[in-house]
Design a protein around this motif. Structure first.
Motif, short mmCIF file in Angstrom:
data_model
loop_
_atom_site.label_atom_id
_atom_site.label_comp_id
_atom_site.label_asym_id
_atom_site.label_seq_id
_atom_site.Cartn_x
_atom_site.Cartn_y
_atom_site.Cartn_z
N LYS A 52 -17.91 36.94 39.53
CA LYS A 52 -17.95 35.59 40.11
C LYS A 52 -19.14 35.45 41.06
O LYS A 52 -19.78 34.40 41.10
N ARG A 53 -19.43 36.50 41.83
CA ARG A 53 -20.58 36.46 42.73
C ARG A 53 -21.87 36.31 41.94
O ARG A 53 -22.74 35.51 42.29
N ALA A 54 -21.99 37.07 40.83
CA ALA A 54 -23.20 36.98 40.00
C ALA A 54 -23.31 35.61 39.33
O ALA A 54 -24.41 35.04 39.25
N GLU A 55 -22.18 35.07 38.87
CA GLU A 55 -22.21 33.74 38.27
C GLU A 55 -22.62 32.69 39.30
O GLU A 55 -23.40 31.79 39.00
N GLY A 56 -22.09 32.81 40.51
CA GLY A 56 -22.46 31.87 41.57
C GLY A 56 -23.94 31.96 41.92
O GLY A 56 -24.60 30.95 42.12
N GLU A 57 -24.45 33.19 41.99
CA GLU A 57 -25.87 33.39 42.30
C GLU A 57 -26.75 32.83 41.19
O GLU A 57 -27.76 32.18 41.46
#
Length: 165
Positions: A52-57
């Protein structure tokens, strides 16, 4: 009990008391199984968080890129309108003349902005046609740690040629 005419088919045992060593071993086996399950769940949760962090970034960078593209498009549209408007109002000017004037205005605005803050730590790099010709040699000097020498030589040259003494 067959001698008395009874046959035991099934019996319910409700209170089993195994040896203390057996109880401890069974508890350790159950605890280990729960720990494995908890570790797997924790790892799965961490994986989901990282995804989720990578998708948000990635989404943030995409949107930032879209914003920068729109900003640049607006700048180009504004410059085009300025060039056309200025060329129509001032006969004999070319698009290059207008863009040179806009660039000079932006340069002065930048210098004003740098000078407006008292705690700015700005490095002035010499610029102009002469720097382009000797730029390659200056960059080799700067790479070898002689940046102060270049800056002071350029500053002296600039003072002498522009009468800033």
């Amino acid at each position: 009990m067959c001698a008395y005419g009874y046959e035991i088919v099934q019996t319910l045992i409700i209170d089993i008391e195994p040896d203390e060593h057996v109880k401890r071993s069974m508890n350790e086996i159950n605890a280990a199984a729960r720990m494995r399950l908890a570790t797997n769940e924790r790892a799965e949760a961490e994986k989901i968080i990282q995804i989720k962090r990578a998708e948000g970034e990635a989404e943030s960078k995409y949107l930032s890129g879209v914003g920068i593209a729109r900003q640049r498009q607006a700048i180009v549209d504004g410059l085009r309108e300025s060039v056309v408007g200025f060329s129509l109002n001032v006969p004999g000017t070319t698009a290059k003349d207008v863009l040179d004037m806009v660039l000079l205005t932006q340069y002065f605005d930048t210098m004003k902005e740098i000078g407006a803050t008292s705690k700015s730590s700005t490095v002035f790099i010499p610029h102009g046609p002469g720097v382009v010709r000797r730029g390659h040699s200056d960059s080799r000097w700067a790479a070898s740690g002689n940046l102060n020498l270049i800056s002071s030589q350029s500053l002296l040259r600039n003072r002498c040629t522009k009468c800033l003494c």
